[in-house]
Scaffold this active site. Sequence first.
Site, mmCIF file in Angstrom:
data_model
loop_
_atom_site.group_PDB
_atom_site.id
_atom_site.type_symbol
_atom_site.label_atom_id
_atom_site.label_comp_id
_atom_site.label_asym_id
_atom_site.label_seq_id
_atom_site.Cartn_x
_atom_site.Cartn_y
_atom_site.Cartn_z
ATOM 1 N N CYS A 49 30.659 -36.642 -22.007
ATOM 2 C CA CYS A 49 30.408 -35.568 -22.973
ATOM 3 C C CYS A 49 30.678 -34.198 -22.370
ATOM 4 O O CYS A 49 31.388 -33.382 -22.950
ATOM 5 C CB CYS A 49 28.966 -35.650 -23.478
ATOM 6 S SG CYS A 49 28.540 -34.278 -24.551
ATOM 7 N N CYS A 54 32.999 -34.307 -25.558
ATOM 8 C CA CYS A 54 32.490 -33.426 -26.609
ATOM 9 C C CYS A 54 32.601 -31.934 -26.302
ATOM 10 O O CYS A 54 33.081 -31.161 -27.144
ATOM 11 C CB CYS A 54 31.008 -33.712 -26.877
ATOM 12 S SG CYS A 54 30.533 -35.429 -26.730
ATOM 13 N N LYS A 57 36.237 -30.566 -25.625
ATOM 14 C CA LYS A 57 36.964 -30.790 -26.886
ATOM 15 C C LYS A 57 36.571 -29.743 -27.924
ATOM 16 O O LYS A 57 37.413 -29.142 -28.577
ATOM 17 C CB LYS A 57 36.671 -32.216 -27.376
ATOM 18 C CG LYS A 57 37.300 -32.644 -28.693
ATOM 19 C CD LYS A 57 36.552 -32.235 -29.932
ATOM 20 C CE LYS A 57 35.096 -32.580 -29.969
ATOM 21 N NZ LYS A 57 34.794 -33.997 -30.114
ATOM 22 N N TYR A 184 38.455 -41.036 -34.033
ATOM 23 C CA TYR A 184 37.881 -39.730 -33.711
ATOM 24 C C TYR A 184 38.797 -38.912 -32.798
ATOM 25 O O TYR A 184 39.137 -37.776 -33.101
ATOM 26 C CB TYR A 184 36.572 -39.915 -32.944
ATOM 27 C CG TYR A 184 35.358 -40.274 -33.747
ATOM 28 C CD1 TYR A 184 34.458 -39.292 -34.131
ATOM 29 C CD2 TYR A 184 35.076 -41.594 -34.073
ATOM 30 C CE1 TYR A 184 33.313 -39.609 -34.834
ATOM 31 C CE2 TYR A 184 33.935 -41.923 -34.783
ATOM 32 C CZ TYR A 184 33.051 -40.936 -35.159
ATOM 33 O OH TYR A 184 31.929 -41.244 -35.851
ATOM 34 N N GLU A 188 40.989 -35.592 -33.859
ATOM 35 C CA GLU A 188 40.555 -34.288 -33.340
ATOM 36 C C GLU A 188 41.682 -33.625 -32.550
ATOM 37 O O GLU A 188 41.957 -32.428 -32.724
ATOM 38 C CB GLU A 188 39.294 -34.463 -32.485
ATOM 39 C CG GLU A 188 38.096 -34.866 -33.349
ATOM 40 C CD GLU A 188 36.806 -35.074 -32.589
ATOM 41 O OE1 GLU A 188 35.745 -35.082 -33.219
ATOM 42 O OE2 GLU A 188 36.846 -35.262 -31.351
ATOM 43 N N HIS A 443 22.931 -18.740 -52.290
ATOM 44 C CA HIS A 443 24.191 -18.247 -52.828
ATOM 45 C C HIS A 443 24.614 -16.940 -52.193
ATOM 46 O O HIS A 443 23.756 -16.090 -51.957
ATOM 47 C CB HIS A 443 24.030 -18.041 -54.346
ATOM 48 C CG HIS A 443 25.274 -17.639 -55.039
ATOM 49 N ND1 HIS A 443 26.301 -18.533 -55.269
ATOM 50 C CD2 HIS A 443 25.685 -16.427 -55.520
ATOM 51 C CE1 HIS A 443 27.284 -17.899 -55.896
ATOM 52 N NE2 HIS A 443 26.939 -16.631 -56.054
ATOM 53 N N GLU A 448 25.522 -24.661 -50.797
ATOM 54 C CA GLU A 448 24.794 -24.722 -52.073
ATOM 55 C C GLU A 448 25.335 -25.838 -52.975
ATOM 56 O O GLU A 448 24.637 -26.320 -53.858
ATOM 57 C CB GLU A 448 24.826 -23.379 -52.804
ATOM 58 C CG GLU A 448 26.187 -22.961 -53.327
ATOM 59 C CD GLU A 448 26.157 -21.608 -54.041
ATOM 60 O OE1 GLU A 448 25.224 -21.364 -54.812
ATOM 61 O OE2 GLU A 448 27.059 -20.791 -53.808
HETATM 62 P P1 NDP Z 1 38.009 -45.018 -32.503
HETATM 63 O O1 NDP Z 1 37.338 -46.317 -32.468
HETATM 64 O O2 NDP Z 1 37.418 -43.882 -33.239
HETATM 65 O O3 NDP Z 1 39.492 -45.211 -33.069
HETATM 66 C C1 NDP Z 1 40.385 -46.120 -32.484
HETATM 67 C C2 NDP Z 1 41.731 -46.013 -33.165
HETATM 68 O O4 NDP Z 1 42.667 -46.785 -32.449
HETATM 69 C C3 NDP Z 1 41.717 -46.560 -34.585
HETATM 70 O O5 NDP Z 1 42.604 -45.793 -35.359
HETATM 71 C C4 NDP Z 1 42.221 -47.982 -34.417
HETATM 72 O O6 NDP Z 1 42.955 -48.439 -35.549
HETATM 73 C C5 NDP Z 1 43.180 -47.850 -33.256
HETATM 74 N N1 NDP Z 1 43.223 -49.006 -32.380
HETATM 75 C C6 NDP Z 1 42.177 -49.679 -31.871
HETATM 76 N N2 NDP Z 1 42.604 -50.642 -31.043
HETATM 77 C C7 NDP Z 1 43.937 -50.568 -31.002
HETATM 78 C C8 NDP Z 1 44.949 -51.296 -30.327
HETATM 79 N N3 NDP Z 1 44.654 -52.296 -29.510
HETATM 80 N N4 NDP Z 1 46.249 -50.965 -30.546
HETATM 81 C C9 NDP Z 1 46.557 -49.953 -31.368
HETATM 82 N N5 NDP Z 1 45.631 -49.227 -32.028
HETATM 83 C C10 NDP Z 1 44.343 -49.518 -31.854
HETATM 84 O O7 NDP Z 1 38.248 -44.649 -30.951
HETATM 85 P P2 NDP Z 1 38.478 -43.281 -30.180
HETATM 86 O O8 NDP Z 1 39.184 -43.656 -28.936
HETATM 87 O O9 NDP Z 1 39.074 -42.254 -31.060
HETATM 88 O O10 NDP Z 1 37.010 -42.807 -29.825
HETATM 89 C C11 NDP Z 1 36.137 -43.668 -29.100
HETATM 90 C C12 NDP Z 1 34.710 -43.409 -29.475
HETATM 91 O O11 NDP Z 1 34.289 -42.178 -28.922
HETATM 92 C C13 NDP Z 1 34.467 -43.262 -30.959
HETATM 93 O O12 NDP Z 1 34.297 -44.494 -31.587
HETATM 94 C C14 NDP Z 1 33.237 -42.409 -31.015
HETATM 95 O O13 NDP Z 1 32.117 -43.217 -30.956
HETATM 96 C C15 NDP Z 1 33.348 -41.562 -29.763
HETATM 97 N N6 NDP Z 1 33.804 -40.206 -30.110
HETATM 98 C C16 NDP Z 1 33.038 -39.459 -30.957
HETATM 99 C C17 NDP Z 1 33.429 -38.186 -31.300
HETATM 100 C C18 NDP Z 1 32.585 -37.402 -32.238
HETATM 101 O O14 NDP Z 1 31.432 -37.753 -32.431
HETATM 102 N N7 NDP Z 1 33.098 -36.351 -32.862
HETATM 103 C C19 NDP Z 1 34.657 -37.591 -30.799
HETATM 104 C C20 NDP Z 1 35.412 -38.481 -29.937
HETATM 105 C C21 NDP Z 1 34.974 -39.730 -29.618
HETATM 106 P P3 NDP Z 1 42.285 -48.981 -36.928
HETATM 107 O O15 NDP Z 1 40.811 -48.772 -36.832
HETATM 108 O O16 NDP Z 1 42.896 -48.148 -38.019
HETATM 109 O O17 NDP Z 1 42.691 -50.399 -36.983
#
Ligand code: NDP
Length: 454
Positions: A49, A54, A57, A184, A188, A443, A448
């Site tokens: 984080c 976080c 970012k 995510y 982002e 407002h 709101e």
């Molecule tokens: P996510 O789980 O959010 O997204 C993973 C993405 O990668 C999805 O689009 C998925 O596709 C795709 N994917 C998964 N496995 C594969 C694969 N083997 N080959 C190709 N594509 C794949 O993961 P992130 O890495 O973005 O983030 C990890 C975690 O970190 C999040 O789940 C969250 O908990 C945390 N995080 C939170 C944030 C926040 O609170 N703002 C910011 C950043 C991270 P699909 O699902 O469409 O099949």
Amino acid sequence: MSETPGQDTYDYDLFVIGAGSGGVRASRIAASHGARVAVAEEYRVGGTCVIRGCVPKKLLVYGSSFAHELRDTARFGWTLGDMRFDWGALRDFVAGDVDRLERAYLATLENNKVEHFAERATVIGPHAVKLASGREISAKVILVAVGAWPVRPAFPGNEHCITSNEVFSLPTLPERVMIQGAGYIAMEFACIFNALGCHVTVANRSDQILRGYDEALRDRLLQITMARGIDYRFNSPIESVEKQADGKLRVVTRDREPCHADVVLVATGRRPKTDGLGLENAGITLGAHGEVPVDASNVTACPSIYAVGDVTDRVQLTPVAIREGHAFADTVFGGNPRTIDYADIPSAVFSQPPMAGVGLTERQAREQFREIRVFTADFRPMKNMFADDAERGLYKLVIDGPTDRVLGVHMIGPEAPEILQAAAIAVKAGLTKADFDATMALHPSMAEELVLMR
Ligand code: NDP
């Protein structure tokens, strides 16, 4: 280290592996309850984080979102001079802030008399760890809080790609960025690079972005980001990346023409960082994703070893890890046994515009409840209207028909995460749509809309 230590002959009451959000909170609270605590961290104190997640970012989100704000300034009477963006300046200021926070975390450990070992530790038994330097240490309780690590999908040339670990230290701002994934991190950073003027392509294996968020909001984000210039390749994950003589990357995605990028960022999930951690030495079998299985009290299959945070692969969010670490310390060292309530955890995607949600989405509610009512506010924020910006916000309330209880609040629009945190209190408290309606509007504001949906 004693060979077979008795209750009082352990080197420490608590040995924490990993000084991230969960580990540092657990260390500090356990120490405040009088425990003798040590923590080992192989990289930098603060964890994902603070160091590479976080916090940096969000600063990049702030930095990049000026582009959109500045575009609107003339309408508000401002004439600005020559404007330039300097990636190196933003990157280095962000790095400086991360250094500041790391020092604050280190000071927290020191002020609470938590001993800090700046090296890797592995588990060699139910009450024993071994440091990278070879020293063996005994502890009455071990807490595993090592977090998670980006998954690097297997395709030829994946060594030319970066993950979210490296994205904060790019030497220059790339002209063209290819992002694998649409979760995510992908969304982002797609928005950060897009706002900074890079050409961004998002390639995902499925036909959607941000699985799990409300469909109408996801669709709105897709439309807005496409209008802002982000290209999408759905059902078209990267198949190979080849580095060319000029240093550019040739990227092949499924069923599409190859394209070129300066940087390829893979953001396809994060896996618990348990490889080589030695948990098998304490009789702990890892789960299918490498996670450490724990019960509601964060205890593993070994009664003296606990785990909190991303390494348990329950909810990969910082505030959850912090609460788990706190509850663990209160339970084991504070005589105050308690568990975490995982219902209605608010979350946000710091895309541009941001999205935020708490509780059930419309789809989830329809699966779980018999009679659902849905209210939406699809509006153009006053500021956008004035600045001739076509982007619209969308708020959604999901209500249980018979009880009138608000099951979910979902929002996309400027400041959505800031607004949603307060709405999450109402959902957590079990308030009804009538309670929302009875609340006077503030407002003029975007928020709101939450109390004006009829
Ligand atoms: P996510 O789980 O959010 O997204 C993973 C993405 O990668 C999805 O689009 C998925 O596709 C795709 N994917 C998964 N496995 C594969 C694969 N083997 N080959 C190709 N594509 C794949 O993961 P992130 O890495 O973005 O983030 C990890 C975690 O970190 C999040 O789940 C969250 O908990 C945390 N995080 C939170 C944030 C926040 O609170 N703002 C910011 C950043 C991270 P699909 O699902 O469409 O099949």
